[in-house]
Design a protein around this motif. Structure first.
Motif, PDB file in Angstrom:
ATOM      1  N   ARG A  13       0.817  -1.215   0.000  1.00 30.38           N
ATOM      2  CA  ARG A  13       0.000   0.000   0.000  1.00 30.38           C
ATOM      3  C   ARG A  13       0.850   1.264   0.000  1.00 30.38           C
ATOM      4  O   ARG A  13       1.690   1.465   0.865  1.00 30.38           O
ATOM      5  CB  ARG A  13      -0.916   0.003   1.217  1.00 30.38           C
ATOM      6  CG  ARG A  13      -1.911  -1.121   1.122  1.00 30.38           C
ATOM      7  CD  ARG A  13      -3.041  -0.894   2.051  1.00 30.38           C
ATOM      8  NE  ARG A  13      -4.003  -1.951   1.821  1.00 30.38           N
ATOM      9  CZ  ARG A  13      -5.296  -1.786   1.916  1.00 30.38           C
ATOM     10  NH1 ARG A  13      -5.779  -0.620   2.246  1.00 30.38           N
ATOM     11  NH2 ARG A  13      -6.109  -2.783   1.692  1.00 30.38           N
ATOM     12  N   LYS A  14       0.586   2.126  -0.976  1.00 34.92           N
ATOM     13  CA  LYS A  14       1.363   3.349  -1.151  1.00 34.92           C
ATOM     14  C   LYS A  14       1.267   4.261   0.072  1.00 34.92           C
ATOM     15  O   LYS A  14       2.270   4.814   0.516  1.00 34.92           O
ATOM     16  CB  LYS A  14       0.899   4.088  -2.400  1.00 34.92           C
ATOM     17  CG  LYS A  14       1.588   5.404  -2.634  1.00 34.92           C
ATOM     18  CD  LYS A  14       2.174   5.499  -4.002  1.00 34.92           C
ATOM     19  CE  LYS A  14       2.784   6.842  -4.292  1.00 34.92           C
ATOM     20  NZ  LYS A  14       3.942   7.170  -3.503  1.00 34.92           N
ATOM     21  N   LYS A  15       0.066   4.419   0.627  1.00 36.02           N
ATOM     22  CA  LYS A  15      -0.105   5.277   1.804  1.00 36.02           C
ATOM     23  C   LYS A  15       0.722   4.771   2.982  1.00 36.02           C
ATOM     24  O   LYS A  15       1.321   5.554   3.717  1.00 36.02           O
ATOM     25  CB  LYS A  15      -1.579   5.355   2.212  1.00 36.02           C
ATOM     26  CG  LYS A  15      -2.401   6.268   1.372  1.00 36.02           C
ATOM     27  CD  LYS A  15      -3.796   6.386   1.932  1.00 36.02           C
ATOM     28  CE  LYS A  15      -4.635   7.318   1.080  1.00 36.02           C
ATOM     29  NZ  LYS A  15      -5.988   7.456   1.604  1.00 36.02           N
ATOM     30  N   LEU A  16       0.740   3.463   3.158  1.00 31.51           N
ATOM     31  CA  LEU A  16       1.497   2.863   4.258  1.00 31.51           C
ATOM     32  C   LEU A  16       2.999   3.043   4.043  1.00 31.51           C
ATOM     33  O   LEU A  16       3.740   3.350   4.978  1.00 31.51           O
ATOM     34  CB  LEU A  16       1.139   1.382   4.379  1.00 31.51           C
ATOM     35  CG  LEU A  16       1.580   0.643   5.628  1.00 31.51           C
ATOM     36  CD1 LEU A  16       1.142   1.367   6.895  1.00 31.51           C
ATOM     37  CD2 LEU A  16       1.018  -0.761   5.628  1.00 31.51           C
ATOM     38  N   ILE A  17       3.444   2.890   2.799  1.00 32.90           N
ATOM     39  CA  ILE A  17       4.869   3.061   2.487  1.00 32.90           C
ATOM     40  C   ILE A  17       5.282   4.515   2.680  1.00 32.90           C
ATOM     41  O   ILE A  17       6.340   4.802   3.260  1.00 32.90           O
ATOM     42  CB  ILE A  17       5.166   2.577   1.054  1.00 32.90           C
ATOM     43  CG1 ILE A  17       4.976   1.058   0.971  1.00 32.90           C
ATOM     44  CG2 ILE A  17       6.586   2.956   0.637  1.00 32.90           C
ATOM     45  CD1 ILE A  17       5.018   0.490  -0.430  1.00 32.90           C
ATOM     46  N   ASP A  18       4.455   5.461   2.237  1.00 30.68           N
ATOM     47  CA  ASP A  18       4.752   6.881   2.431  1.00 30.68           C
ATOM     48  C   ASP A  18       4.820   7.233   3.911  1.00 30.68           C
ATOM     49  O   ASP A  18       5.721   7.942   4.360  1.00 30.68           O
ATOM     50  CB  ASP A  18       3.700   7.753   1.737  1.00 30.68           C
ATOM     51  CG  ASP A  18       3.790   7.671   0.221  1.00 30.68           C
ATOM     52  OD1 ASP A  18       4.847   7.234  -0.294  1.00 30.68           O
ATOM     53  OD2 ASP A  18       2.800   8.026  -0.454  1.00 30.68           O
ATOM     54  N   ALA A  19       3.864   6.731   4.696  1.00 28.84           N
ATOM     55  CA  ALA A  19       3.864   6.984   6.145  1.00 28.84           C
ATOM     56  C   ALA A  19       5.091   6.364   6.799  1.00 28.84           C
ATOM     57  O   ALA A  19       5.662   6.934   7.730  1.00 28.84           O
ATOM     58  CB  ALA A  19       2.589   6.426   6.770  1.00 28.84           C
ATOM     59  N   LEU A  20       5.504   5.226   6.281  1.00 32.40           N
ATOM     60  CA  LEU A  20       6.673   4.531   6.821  1.00 32.40           C
ATOM     61  C   LEU A  20       7.918   5.408   6.694  1.00 32.40           C
ATOM     62  O   LEU A  20       8.691   5.541   7.635  1.00 32.40           O
ATOM     63  CB  LEU A  20       6.857   3.215   6.060  1.00 32.40           C
ATOM     64  CG  LEU A  20       7.946   2.271   6.477  1.00 32.40           C
ATOM     65  CD1 LEU A  20       7.684   1.757   7.877  1.00 32.40           C
ATOM     66  CD2 LEU A  20       8.007   1.101   5.516  1.00 32.40           C
ATOM     67  N   PHE A  21       8.090   6.048   5.529  1.00 35.51           N
ATOM     68  CA  PHE A  21       9.286   6.865   5.318  1.00 35.51           C
ATOM     69  C   PHE A  21       9.204   8.233   5.980  1.00 35.51           C
ATOM     70  O   PHE A  21      10.235   8.830   6.274  1.00 35.51           O
ATOM     71  CB  PHE A  21       9.584   7.003   3.826  1.00 35.51           C
ATOM     72  CG  PHE A  21      10.195   5.764   3.245  1.00 35.51           C
ATOM     73  CD1 PHE A  21      11.477   5.368   3.587  1.00 35.51           C
ATOM     74  CD2 PHE A  21       9.471   4.960   2.377  1.00 35.51           C
ATOM     75  CE1 PHE A  21      12.034   4.218   3.076  1.00 35.51           C
ATOM     76  CE2 PHE A  21      10.019   3.807   1.855  1.00 35.51           C
ATOM     77  CZ  PHE A  21      11.311   3.435   2.203  1.00 35.51           C
ATOM     78  N   THR A  22       7.997   8.732   6.249  1.00 34.91           N
ATOM     79  CA  THR A  22       7.893  10.037   6.916  1.00 34.91           C
ATOM     80  C   THR A  22       7.930   9.911   8.438  1.00 34.91           C
ATOM     81  O   THR A  22       8.523  10.745   9.103  1.00 34.91           O
ATOM     82  CB  THR A  22       6.607  10.778   6.491  1.00 34.91           C
ATOM     83  OG1 THR A  22       5.483   9.959   6.762  1.00 34.91           O
ATOM     84  CG2 THR A  22       6.646  11.153   5.024  1.00 34.91           C
ATOM     85  N   GLU A  23       7.297   8.857   8.986  1.00 40.20           N
ATOM     86  CA  GLU A  23       7.167   8.734  10.435  1.00 40.20           C
ATOM     87  C   GLU A  23       7.926   7.565  11.037  1.00 40.20           C
ATOM     88  O   GLU A  23       7.940   7.401  12.247  1.00 40.20           O
ATOM     89  CB  GLU A  23       5.678   8.571  10.794  1.00 40.20           C
ATOM     90  CG  GLU A  23       4.777   9.636  10.247  1.00 40.20           C
ATOM     91  CD  GLU A  23       3.320   9.207  10.224  1.00 40.20           C
ATOM     92  OE1 GLU A  23       2.989   8.207  10.889  1.00 40.20           O
ATOM     93  OE2 GLU A  23       2.537   9.868   9.528  1.00 40.20           O
TER      94      GLU A  23
END
Length: 127
Positions: A13-23
């Motif tokens: 999931r793109k949203k989960l991957i993006d959140a992973l790298f930001t937070e």
């Protein structure tokens, strides 16, 4: 625990991957870097979803990148039961940072070091 890596354990999931790298938080053991984050996963009965990445900047040939990712997935599959999740669910992204191609044995040694560091970080949080 079975030593398998089924589709529902793949991080997609793109949203989960993006959140992973930001937070997310990081743990490293050369040549591996683990970015992880506790999160609610969309799949039932899964405590960890994992993704694997190799930089195109360091490894120009797709054949080389795919080989490294294949070895990383195999090493993870064999050793995933050692991660202490303490009932939480995690999203993991394993990033290969080395410039040379490592053997299976070298990557397994690095993965075991990474698992030890991750477990130590989780135990600090619990205390």
């Amino acid at each position: 625990m079975k030593q398998t890596f089924p589709k529902k354990e793949h991080l997609k999931r793109k949203k989960l991957i993006d959140a992973l790298f930001t937070e997310g938080q990081k743990v490293s053991a050369y040549p591996l870097l683990l970015v992880y984050k506790t999160s609610a996963l969309p799949e039932e009965g899964v405590s960890i979803q994992a993704g694997f990445s190799v930089a195109k900047r360091n490894h120009k040939l797709a054949v080389t990148r795919n080989r490294i990712k294949r070895i990383m997935r195999e090493v993870y599959r064999k050793n995933k039961q050692d991660f202490q999740t303490n009932g939480l669910t995690f999203a993991f992204m394993f990033i290969y940072t080395g410039r040379e191609v490592m053997t299976y044995e070298q990557l397994e040694k690095a993965m075991l070091k990474l698992i030890t560091k991750f477990n130590a970080a989780q135990n600090e949080i619990d205390d």
